[in-house]
Design an enzyme around this catalytic site. Structure first.
Site, PDB file in Angstrom:
ATOM      1  N   GLU A   1       0.814  -1.200   0.000  1.00 23.22           N
ATOM      2  CA  GLU A   1       0.000   0.000   0.000  1.00 23.22           C
ATOM      3  C   GLU A   1       0.861   1.269   0.000  1.00 23.22           C
ATOM      4  O   GLU A   1       0.592   2.210  -0.733  1.00 23.22           O
ATOM      5  CB  GLU A   1      -0.918  -0.021   1.240  1.00 23.22           C
ATOM      6  CG  GLU A   1      -1.760   1.210   1.461  1.00 23.22           C
ATOM      7  CD  GLU A   1      -2.939   1.315   0.501  1.00 23.22           C
ATOM      8  OE1 GLU A   1      -3.059   0.450  -0.375  1.00 23.22           O
ATOM      9  OE2 GLU A   1      -3.701   2.279   0.639  1.00 23.22           O
ATOM     10  N   ASP A   2       1.922   1.287   0.801  1.00 18.16           N
ATOM     11  CA  ASP A   2       2.637   2.540   1.060  1.00 18.16           C
ATOM     12  C   ASP A   2       4.057   2.618   0.498  1.00 18.16           C
ATOM     13  O   ASP A   2       4.723   3.623   0.669  1.00 18.16           O
ATOM     14  CB  ASP A   2       2.724   2.790   2.578  1.00 18.16           C
ATOM     15  CG  ASP A   2       1.352   3.042   3.187  1.00 18.16           C
ATOM     16  OD1 ASP A   2       0.434   3.371   2.420  1.00 18.16           O
ATOM     17  OD2 ASP A   2       1.202   2.908   4.403  1.00 18.16           O
TER      18      ASP A   2
END
Ligand code: MN
Length: 702
Positions: free
Chosen positions: A76-77
């Site tokens: 996700e990051d």
């Protein structure tokens, strides 16, 4: 922050077979991926996934779950891809990470944007692996622990609210009470800072009155009971601030009036000991009136047994005391589900039991029509507190509070819900809208002739029941519209100047740019295609003034027999036509969302309003069901006059549905009656009988 070897040792501590190399690889991968990213606190971002993993080691979870926790934010990051994760950690961890990533993506969207598709994929992933949810909950718990570092107050409140509404109930649902309590405490502090502050201050005051007040009272109780010949184990606990606040709100009481800030459990060997302990405690400390309950002589419906009382301990502390045996205690702790599993010689893991609601969600997701419908159902399914009910075979069904036998039936099987006509609750016949209670035994009575009723939507509470009823309604509505369209098409065809060729309908579909005959039937029923256009499509030139063509015949009446009122047609509520009246239909404006035809008596005033509408000549058809006629009656104002005409109407086998007094003076009163009749002939007989009555000065159709 946990160091690499500490984390690995923790896992090895409870699972010697854990894959050490996997954990080490995950640690290094995540550290590199997050690099120099920082948290709002200023800590390296990498500390977050490691803390999340640490929380999960306290629950003694397996190596794959711990690795997933370490990796949960990498896709996700960071620039890491799902493929990399799969290459390095295998398909199983990759699937778990993917599940957590999907939920994080849904979380990042605003509520209304949360795409049903994403939620669907996530829930599907989660339904065969509850570990995704465990990682997500630990993630949320750590984010709540570090919430105060976030500067923006709106963002803090949004996260806290979401925690209170979604994650704490989820934690509770799968039996993670410690998670639930901590999340509630942290969210409560953010959402109601003043209340949190004030309750915490008072709890602190209680603590100041002596070190470990709870411990001291607990020991005091235990020694006192031992001196009086009752061997007991005593456990003391303090309610957490949110549950105290909830109690204060529910019972409308102040902190001082709240008696169970401190609660003690006295666990003894035998039921006799419970009563001996109770009598000794009441002799020694004054009981608080109105708080004593004996659930041993009268167990709660769910089987819960215990004695509850509140006493004024040493003149200064109101304490709640629960007294029970060891066996009763075990039952209360593990709940009805455990009791039932034990009784049946089965021991399903609690997580597996609770996964049933995830399966329900998946089923709804697959049948929901729109994202809004879906969100509505999922909210219903997720947030409501559950009750337990039994089938006649002893099968345990979990339902939300407020559930009815219809919800129960659909929870067992869709076909059972679809054919339900009644229910027996604890052996007694009960209406389908009865509210079920914990421990009820429910038997569903069925009939092959029954079908789901729209009215059930007014009381069902499970998403599953709601979705099934709506699904059936949609299918039925469609069927009705097609039946109406078929009647209209047949009638239009009969008016053509020449017989329609075998290919006529297919060609018409092409001309109208429709792909199937059903689409044509639906368009006719909904009034999207009018008669003229349909005739032209079926037989070009058939409606023109051209010479040599047979003039279109007078249209035949379309029978409304076999069609369902409400979907295909609606009876006008001004002229109240009944079988025997000459009737015409006016197509409802399909743009207004309404479908089908409004049926008017040919004499209806409202017909002249829409003289240019598309009228259809209608017939009732053989054996048409009755209708409700509106009758105006003027009566002499004398005692018993109304009863008299009610008797006359009943005497003709008709029913009064509604009665309204329109006007009243000294001599007369005028009333309006809605009378259920089989046909117009019966109505005429009733009107004649009324007019023949001395008390009646006037009787006619309104
Ligand atoms: Mn995270």
């Amino acid at each position: 922050m946990l160091r690499q070897y500490e984390l690995v040792e923790k896992v090895k501590g409870y699972d010697p077979d854990a894959d050490e190399a996997l954990l080490n690889r995950a640690y290094v991968f995540s550290m590199k991926a997050h690099g120099s990213q920082k948290r709002a606190s200023g800590d390296p971002y990498f500390s977050h996934p490691i803390e999340v993993a640490g929380i999960l080691t306290d629950l003694r979870l397996d190596d794959e779950t711990i690795a997933t926790a370490i990796l949960h934010d990498t896709v996700e990051d960071t620039v890491a891809t799902p493929e990399e994760v799969e290459r390095s950690f295998g398909p199983s961890v990759a699937r778990l990470v993917d599940g957590v990533t999907k939920l994080s993506k849904i979380e990042a969207q605003t509520e209304n944007e949360r795409a049903a598709e994403n939620l669907r994929k996530f829930l599907l992933a989660m339904s065969d692996d509850i570990r995704v949810l465990l990682v997500k909950l630990a993630d949320r718990l750590h984010n709540m622990r570090t919430l105060h570092h976030i500067k923006n107050p709106d963002k803090r409140r949004r996260i806290a609210r979401e925690t209170m509404e979604i994650y704490a109930p989820l934690a509770e649902r799968i039996g993670m009470y410690e998670f639930m309590k901590e999340m509630q405490t942290l969210a409560f502090r953010e959402l109601e800072p003043d209340a949190f502050e004030s309750i915490s201050r008072r709890l602190a005051q209680l603590h100041e009155e002596g070190d470990d007040l709870i411990g001291r009272i607990g020991v005091g109780l235990k020694l006192f009971l031992a001196d009086n010949g009752v061997a007991a184990e005593v456990q003391g606990r303090e309610k957490h601030p949110y549950s105290i606040w909830k109690k204060m709100a529910e019972r409308h009481v102040s902190f001082e009036q709240l008696s169970d800030v401190m609660a003690f459990r006295v666990v003894v060997d035998a039921p006799d000991d419970c009563y001996r302990a109770l009598s000794r405690i009441h002799q020694r400390w004054p009981m608080v009136p109105g708080r004593f309950k004996d659930f041993i002589s009268t167990p709660k419906r769910n089987g819960y047994r215990s004695i509850h009382t509140t006493v004024l301990y040493d003149a200064s502390h109101r304490i709640e005391v629960q007294i029970r045996t060891r066996a009763m205690h075990a039952e209360a702790e593990h709940g009805l589900a455990a009791h039932w599993a034990y009784k049946n010689g089965r021991r399903d893991s609690p997580a597996a039991e609770d996964r049933a609601w995830v399966r329900d969600l998946v089923e709804i997701l697959e049948h929901a029509e729109s994202p809004e419908e879906l969100l509505e159902h999922t909210r219903l399914a997720m947030y409501q507190d559950r009750i337990f009910a039994f089938s006649p075979k002893g099968e345990l069904i979990q339902l939300p509070k407020g559930a009815t036998p219809v919800d129960f039936a659909y929870a067992v099987h869709t076909a059972l819900g679809d054919t339900a006509v009644g229910a027996k609750v604890n052996g007694r016949v009960a209406p389908l809208r009865t509210l079920l209670e914990n421990g009820d035994q429910v038997e569903i009575l069925t009939s092959g002739a029954q079908e789901p009723q729209s009215a059930w939507l007014n009381f069902v509470v499970t998403g599953k029941a709601r979705a099934a009823i709506r699904r059936f309604e949609r299918a039925k509505e469609r069927g009705e519209l097609l039946a109406l369209g078929r009647k209209l098409l047949d009638e239009i065809t009969s008016r053509l100047p020449a017989p329609l060729g075998p290919d006529g309908v297919r060609q018409a579909l092409q001309r109208l740019h429709l792909d199937r005959e059903e689409a044509l039937l639906e368009a006719l029923a909904r009034g999207r295609i009018d008669d003229r256009r349909a005739m032209e499509a079926l037989m070009p030139g058939s409606t023109g003034p051209g010479e040599g063509r047979a003039a279109p015949r007078q249209r035949d009446a379309v029978s409304i027999k076999g069609l369902t009122p409400g979907v295909a047609y609606r009876l006008c509520d001004c002229c109240h036509p009944v079988p025997g009246d000459r009737i015409v239909g006016v197509r409802r404006d399909s743009a207004g969302g309404e479908q089908g035809i409004v049926v008017h008596a040919i004499t209806c005033d409202r017909l002249s309003d829409g003289a240019d509408c598309d009228w259809i000549d209608l017939a009732w058809g053989e054996g048409a069901q009755g209708g409700v006629a509106r009758v105006a009656v003027t009566l002499r104002n004398e005692p018993g006059a109304l009863a008299l005409i009610a008797g006359i109407i009943a005497g003709h086998g008709a029913n009064i549905n509604n009665l309204q007094l329109v006007h009243r003076d000294r001599e007369f009163h005028a009333s309006q009656l809605d009378v259920e009749v089989t046909d117009v002939a019966q109505l005429m007989r009733i009107l004649a009988a009324l007019r023949a009555t001395e008390a009646v000065s006037k009787a006619e159709r309104a």
